[in-house]
Write a protein that holds these residues in place. Structure first.
Motif, PDB file in Angstrom:
ATOM      1  N   LYS A 599       0.822  -1.212   0.000  1.00 41.18           N
ATOM      2  CA  LYS A 599       0.000   0.000   0.000  1.00 41.18           C
ATOM      3  C   LYS A 599       0.854   1.260   0.000  1.00 41.18           C
ATOM      4  CE  LYS A 599      -3.985  -2.080   2.313  1.00 41.18           C
ATOM      5  NZ  LYS A 599      -4.856  -2.049   3.516  1.00 41.18           N
ATOM      6  N   ASP A 600       1.981   1.229   0.733  1.00 42.16           N
ATOM      7  CA  ASP A 600       2.844   2.410   0.791  1.00 42.16           C
ATOM      8  C   ASP A 600       3.565   2.657  -0.527  1.00 42.16           C
ATOM      9  OD1 ASP A 600       2.052   2.691   3.399  1.00 42.16           O
ATOM     10  OD2 ASP A 600       3.816   1.674   4.233  1.00 42.16           O
ATOM     11  N   ASN A 601       3.890   1.601  -1.246  1.00 39.66           N
ATOM     12  CA  ASN A 601       4.648   1.735  -2.493  1.00 39.66           C
ATOM     13  C   ASN A 601       3.767   1.810  -3.736  1.00 39.66           C
ATOM     14  OD1 ASN A 601       7.053   1.592  -1.027  1.00 39.66           O
ATOM     15  ND2 ASN A 601       7.094  -0.655  -1.157  1.00 39.66           N
ATOM     16  N   THR A 602       2.453   1.825  -3.547  1.00 35.42           N
ATOM     17  CA  THR A 602       1.549   1.894  -4.691  1.00 35.42           C
ATOM     18  C   THR A 602       1.602   3.280  -5.319  1.00 35.42           C
ATOM     19  OG1 THR A 602       0.085   0.261  -3.715  1.00 35.42           O
ATOM     20  CG2 THR A 602      -0.833   1.639  -5.458  1.00 35.42           C
ATOM     21  N   LEU A 603       1.824   3.327  -6.612  1.00 29.93           N
ATOM     22  CA  LEU A 603       1.876   4.583  -7.356  1.00 29.93           C
ATOM     23  C   LEU A 603       0.527   4.841  -8.007  1.00 29.93           C
ATOM     24  CD1 LEU A 603       5.367   4.218  -9.075  1.00 29.93           C
ATOM     25  CD2 LEU A 603       4.806   5.441  -6.969  1.00 29.93           C
ATOM     26  N   HIS A 604      -0.056   6.029  -7.707  1.00 31.78           N
ATOM     27  CA  HIS A 604      -1.345   6.366  -8.300  1.00 31.78           C
ATOM     28  C   HIS A 604      -1.208   6.715  -9.778  1.00 31.78           C
ATOM     29  CE1 HIS A 604      -3.445   6.383  -4.420  1.00 31.78           C
ATOM     30  NE2 HIS A 604      -2.337   6.925  -3.920  1.00 31.78           N
ATOM     31  N   SER A 605       0.005   6.978 -10.227  1.00 36.10           N
ATOM     32  CA  SER A 605       0.202   7.306 -11.641  1.00 36.10           C
ATOM     33  C   SER A 605       0.297   6.062 -12.516  1.00 36.10           C
ATOM     34  CB  SER A 605       1.476   8.140 -11.807  1.00 36.10           C
ATOM     35  OG  SER A 605       2.602   7.432 -11.317  1.00 36.10           O
ATOM     36  N   ARG A 606       0.203   4.884 -11.911  1.00 30.97           N
ATOM     37  CA  ARG A 606       0.269   3.638 -12.675  1.00 30.97           C
ATOM     38  C   ARG A 606      -1.112   3.008 -12.752  1.00 30.97           C
ATOM     39  NH1 ARG A 606       5.003  -0.239 -10.708  1.00 30.97           N
ATOM     40  NH2 ARG A 606       3.901  -1.482 -12.285  1.00 30.97           N
ATOM     41  N   ILE A 607      -1.405   2.420 -13.876  1.00 32.13           N
ATOM     42  CA  ILE A 607      -2.664   1.718 -14.053  1.00 32.13           C
ATOM     43  C   ILE A 607      -2.483   0.264 -13.629  1.00 32.13           C
ATOM     44  CG2 ILE A 607      -3.444   3.209 -15.920  1.00 32.13           C
ATOM     45  CD1 ILE A 607      -2.555   1.055 -17.890  1.00 32.13           C
ATOM     46  N   ASP A 671       0.831  16.313  -2.074  1.00 31.18           N
ATOM     47  CA  ASP A 671       0.910  17.374  -3.083  1.00 31.18           C
ATOM     48  C   ASP A 671       1.162  16.798  -4.473  1.00 31.18           C
ATOM     49  OD1 ASP A 671       0.523  19.165  -1.048  1.00 31.18           O
ATOM     50  OD2 ASP A 671       2.670  19.565  -0.759  1.00 31.18           O
ATOM     51  N   GLU A 672       1.965  15.744  -4.545  1.00 27.88           N
ATOM     52  CA  GLU A 672       2.226  15.131  -5.837  1.00 27.88           C
ATOM     53  C   GLU A 672       0.960  14.524  -6.431  1.00 27.88           C
ATOM     54  OE1 GLU A 672       5.138  11.667  -7.779  1.00 27.88           O
ATOM     55  OE2 GLU A 672       5.216  12.169  -5.632  1.00 27.88           O
ATOM     56  N   GLU A 673       0.153  13.891  -5.583  1.00 30.94           N
ATOM     57  CA  GLU A 673      -1.104  13.324  -6.071  1.00 30.94           C
ATOM     58  C   GLU A 673      -2.064  14.415  -6.514  1.00 30.94           C
ATOM     59  OE1 GLU A 673      -2.599  10.908  -2.986  1.00 30.94           O
ATOM     60  OE2 GLU A 673      -0.994   9.409  -3.091  1.00 30.94           O
ATOM     61  N   LEU A 674      -2.102  15.519  -5.780  1.00 26.72           N
ATOM     62  CA  LEU A 674      -2.987  16.620  -6.179  1.00 26.72           C
ATOM     63  C   LEU A 674      -2.558  17.222  -7.513  1.00 26.72           C
ATOM     64  CD1 LEU A 674      -3.478  18.405  -2.725  1.00 26.72           C
ATOM     65  CD2 LEU A 674      -5.138  17.010  -3.967  1.00 26.72           C
ATOM     66  N   ARG A 679      -3.446  17.841 -13.362  1.00 26.34           N
ATOM     67  CA  ARG A 679      -2.991  17.663 -14.749  1.00 26.34           C
ATOM     68  C   ARG A 679      -3.924  16.728 -15.525  1.00 26.34           C
ATOM     69  NH1 ARG A 679       2.880  15.060 -16.563  1.00 26.34           N
ATOM     70  NH2 ARG A 679       2.504  15.140 -18.839  1.00 26.34           N
ATOM     71  N   GLN A 680      -4.421  15.709 -14.859  1.00 25.72           N
ATOM     72  CA  GLN A 680      -5.334  14.776 -15.523  1.00 25.72           C
ATOM     73  C   GLN A 680      -6.643  15.463 -15.902  1.00 25.72           C
ATOM     74  OE1 GLN A 680      -6.118  11.333 -13.141  1.00 25.72           O
ATOM     75  NE2 GLN A 680      -6.754  10.081 -14.872  1.00 25.72           N
ATOM     76  N   ARG A 681      -7.145  16.337 -15.003  1.00 23.78           N
ATOM     77  CA  ARG A 681      -8.391  17.055 -15.314  1.00 23.78           C
ATOM     78  C   ARG A 681      -8.183  18.048 -16.444  1.00 23.78           C
ATOM     79  NH1 ARG A 681      -9.118  16.867  -9.541  1.00 23.78           N
ATOM     80  NH2 ARG A 681      -8.087  18.896  -9.356  1.00 23.78           N
ATOM     81  N   ILE A 682      -7.020  18.703 -16.489  1.00 18.38           N
ATOM     82  CA  ILE A 682      -6.745  19.655 -17.572  1.00 18.38           C
ATOM     83  C   ILE A 682      -6.706  18.934 -18.917  1.00 18.38           C
ATOM     84  CG2 ILE A 682      -4.980  21.181 -18.531  1.00 18.38           C
ATOM     85  CD1 ILE A 682      -6.579  22.433 -16.316  1.00 18.38           C
ATOM     86  N   GLU A 683      -6.038  17.789 -18.972  1.00 16.41           N
ATOM     87  CA  GLU A 683      -5.993  17.026 -20.227  1.00 16.41           C
ATOM     88  C   GLU A 683      -7.378  16.543 -20.636  1.00 16.41           C
ATOM     89  OE1 GLU A 683      -3.223  13.879 -20.024  1.00 16.41           O
ATOM     90  OE2 GLU A 683      -1.447  15.170 -20.084  1.00 16.41           O
ATOM     91  N   LEU A 684      -8.193  16.181 -19.668  1.00 17.94           N
ATOM     92  CA  LEU A 684      -9.550  15.753 -19.980  1.00 17.94           C
ATOM     93  C   LEU A 684     -10.367  16.896 -20.569  1.00 17.94           C
ATOM     94  CD1 LEU A 684     -11.693  13.518 -19.812  1.00 17.94           C
ATOM     95  CD2 LEU A 684     -12.203  14.285 -17.486  1.00 17.94           C
TER      96      LEU A 684
END
Length: 731
Positions: A599-607, A671-674, A679-684
């Motif tokens: 859980k600690d090493n899970t990257l939210h930027s990865r699918i 802050d990195e997740e925010l 950035r994801q919302r802007i691209e959308l």
């Protein structure tokens, strides 16, 4: 529009062609009046499949090799036939906008999380491996299922019961307690039991469907007293075990008189060394299969009784030297296609008591096409195809990367392919042995003994190889399933916890061995389960795990109540409660640690893998979603406007989110997740804006333009970003 019509025409042409071909073959097979019998039809289907496999495996590679040599020797020049004018006539600006709209919608699904090429390549390999190994594993399980027959268990159980216990006409092997009872058992159960009404029929009196193949063999092992290990007698003697042995000139003619007094001779062949070089496990010693003295009965009851009387008069079985007595014969049930190989054992123990048992092996040795069901033929053909694909994938992998063989999992793949080849060789060898015995049965006389031990051992060996194949394939599939968090966490737990788990397991083994030695020494002479050290340790281990149906606490009290209580407390409290719970708690603590690290090493930027599959098979899911729309709930306004319904739904979701947040403490994003979410919302939003722009232009050209989507000259728009083939041609 013309491209769409062109694709539709191709689909219609393909559908009509397929329907015409299927209808034609169906009418030819049904209406023309010929029908094939089941055996011939199975042979035709298998032949067609084998010819196709031969073409794909052998002929196609040869054809490609010839074509490659031809292209390399006499290369041909390729001429480009691209004409921009023809492309402009075929496509217009509306086609470009529709293509652009589809492209933007696809780009909208490809977010920043999906642009990790290394991760996408990894998931692509996982998809390929999951398809290959998953299909192979399922087909292997189906092969195991169709290979097993539940009738074998019932056949074995019935024969063991009838041979072991008394019936109205026969004597059971368990009732053989003295030497005279051995001859009575052979006469009542084996001679008269297989020859009712004193005829030459070999049918069994207890089960009429069973026929005996060949004659019955009587074999005994005679020990020689020695200070060393047990030695088996192998010296030729005269009748009544008299010495010295003399070679008589008429011995070949009256061989039945002298053969029981000569040891068994076997040719030193590889097959006998691999298949028949085994021991029968006895109470005190193990008895080899290829040694001893043998006597053969005959098919008819009259001559068999004469042979038995001759053996009894001349004391072929005696108390002084006979250590074990074996009765071997084979039965066949044609209705169930089952061979039953029986070995009845009478063991003469040193303390004078006779131990008896009936060893029965049931096997289906005739596996011709007419004996196989349609389901088994289909499963075996599919398994053959998937094994070929598996081998092809491994060969291609090792051909282009020779260092891949150094990887452990590629070595596992090589082992799987090797075991499949071994399985094929064992099946062919078994068919050869069975065909040889059936040919001997066809030409046999009343004095031939048909030894079905070798094909039966091959049948058991095939089952063992299939079991190892299932185990090693499960291990290989476990490696493929490491993309799932459950499998990854469990593997990491085993990797982290193995030193501590091994130490705890070693302590448990030491306690079990010490307790087993103590229990065996103290209670071994009074309990069946504690008479041998290995059996005692296994019994203690089973009792510690809760399997106490056979071993009772009273079995430990033969050395005294106080000592029995101490042994029982050590087994129940220290081993079963303390050490086992420590073992389980240790694994659980490491499991929690590995889960927290994940859980600690899970990257939210990865699918994850499911998100990759959702994008990879988006068209398939879209096609399936079109069919599911029929089962979706229809919209009910419930007396409100659309705007009011939207506000009500948003309010309901906000209320549900507030209740959930009050019950569950959510972790505040970093802050990195925010920044990533922003950035994801802007691209959308930019993607939606581009889609709306193209849609507006498409609607404008459909409403205001001509049939090709060209606007009038007064409202001509800039088409600098339009590809050359879609632009309006200017003279």
């Amino acid at each position: 529009m013309s491209a769409v019509f062109h694709n539709v025409n191709n689909l219609i042409f393909f559908g009509v062609t397929a329907v015409v071909m299927v209808t034609s073959f169906t009418l030819i097979a049904v209406i023309t009046g010929f029908q094939h019998e089941t055996k011939k039809f199975k042979t035709m289907v298998v032949t067609i499949v084998l010819v196709l496999l031969f073409q794909f495996i052998v002929l196609d590679p040869i054809r490609f090799i010839v074509m490659s040599i031809d292209s390399a020797t006499w290369p041909k020049k390729h001429i480009m036939n691209y004409k921009p004018e023809a492309a402009r006539e075929k496509y217009n600006h509306l086609d470009y906008l529709r293509t652009r709209l589809k492209s933007l919608k696809s780009q909208l699904m490809i977010t920043i999380q999906h642009r990790n090429e290394k991760l996408n390549e990894k998931y692509s390999h996982i998809t390929h491996d999951l398809k290959l190994y998953g299909t192979y594993f399922l087909l292997l399980l189906m092969v195991v299922i169709v290979h097993q027959d539940p009738l074998l268990y019932y056949n074995t159980n019935a024969v063991v019961t009838l041979m072991s216990h008394n019936t109205s006409n026969t004597l059971g092997i368990k009732e053989v307690l003295t030497l005279d009872k051995v001859y009575d058992f052979i006469e009542l159960t084996l001679i008269k039991g297989f020859n009712p009404d004193t005829s030459a029929d070999t049918g069994w009196l207890q089960i009429r469907q069973m026929k005996r193949l060949g004659v019955i063999r009587l074999r005994q092992l005679r020990h020689i007293y020695s200070s060393d290990d047990t030695l088996w007698d192998s010296v030729s003697r005269m009748p009544a075990w008299s010495e010295p042995y003399q070679r008589l000139h008429y011995e070949d003619k009256y061989w039945r008189i002298y053969e029981p007094w000569r040891p068994i001779t076997h040719m030193p062949t590889l097959e006998d060394g691999l298949l028949l070089n085994f021991n029968h496990y006895g109470f005190d010693v193990d008895y080899p299969e290829l040694l001893g003295y043998a006597a053969l009965l005959t098919t008819g009851p009259h001559n068999s009784l004469k042979v038995l009387k001759y053996l009894k008069v001349y004391n072929w079985i005696d108390h002084e030297n006979t250590s074990a007595f074996f009765i071997d014969f084979t039965m066949f049930n044609a209705d169930a296609n089952i061979f039953t190989v029986c070995t009845l054992v009478v063991e003469y123990t040193p303390f004078g008591y006779h131990l008896t048992r009936a060893s029965v092996q049931s096997a289906k040795l005739l596996e011709s096409l007419d004996q196989m069901s349609h389901l088994k033929i289909i499963v075996m053909l599919l398994y053959l195809i998937i094994v070929i694909q598996f081998g092809r994938s491994l060969v291609v992998k090792l051909w282009y990367n020779h260092d891949a063989i150094k990887k452990a999992w590629n070595k596992v793949d090589v082992i799987i392919c090797t075991m499949n080849l071994i399985l094929l060789a064992l099946i062919l060898l078994r068919e050869y042995e069975v065909s040889k015995l059936l040919k001997l049965l066809k030409e046999s006389t009343t004095r031939d003994y048909l030894d079905f031990q070798r094909p039966t051992r091959l049948y058991l060996l095939i089952n063992i190889v299939m079991g190892f194949l299932v185990c090693i394939t499960t291990l290989r599939l476990w490696k493929v399933l490491q993309f799932a968090s459950v499998f990854a966490v469990f593997s990491k737990t085993l990797y982290l916890a193995w030193p501590a788990v091994a130490s705890t397991a070693l302590i448990i083994i030491i306690f079990l061995m010490g307790l087993g030695m103590a229990v065996a020494i103290i209670n071994g002479n009074n309990s069946e389960y504690f008479q041998k050290l290995v059996k005692c340790i296994i019994a203690c281990l089973c009792f510690a795990f809760g399997f106490s149906s056979e071993v009772h606490p009273t079995d430990m009290f033969h050395g005294g109540k106080s000592l029995g209580i101490v042994l029982y407390l050590v087994l129940v409290f220290i081993i079963a409660v303390v050490l086992m719970n420590v073992f389980a708690a240790l694994i659980f603590s490491y499991f929690e640690s590995a889960e927290q690290d994940r859980k600690d090493n899970t990257l939210h930027s990865r699918i994850n893998y499911l998100q990759f599959l959702r994008l990879e098979f988006a068209n398939t899911l879209k096609f399936c979603g079109c069919g599911c729309r029929l089962f979706r709930k229809s919209y009910h306004p419930q007396g409100r406007t659309v705007h009011e319904n939207i506000e009500w739904e948003l309010y309901r979701r906000e209320l549900l989110r507030a209740k959930t947040s009050s019950l569950v403490v959510t972790k505040k994003p970093s802050d990195e997740e925010l920044r990533f979410q922003y950035r994801q919302r802007i691209e959308l939003l930019l993607g939606l804006s581009a889609i709306l722009t193209v849609q507006v232009e498409l609607v404008e050209r459909l409403l205001l333009g001509d049939k090709n989507g060209e606007l009038p000259a007064t409202s001509e728009s800039d088409d600098s970003d339009v590809p050359e083939m879609y632009r309006k041609h200017k003279d």
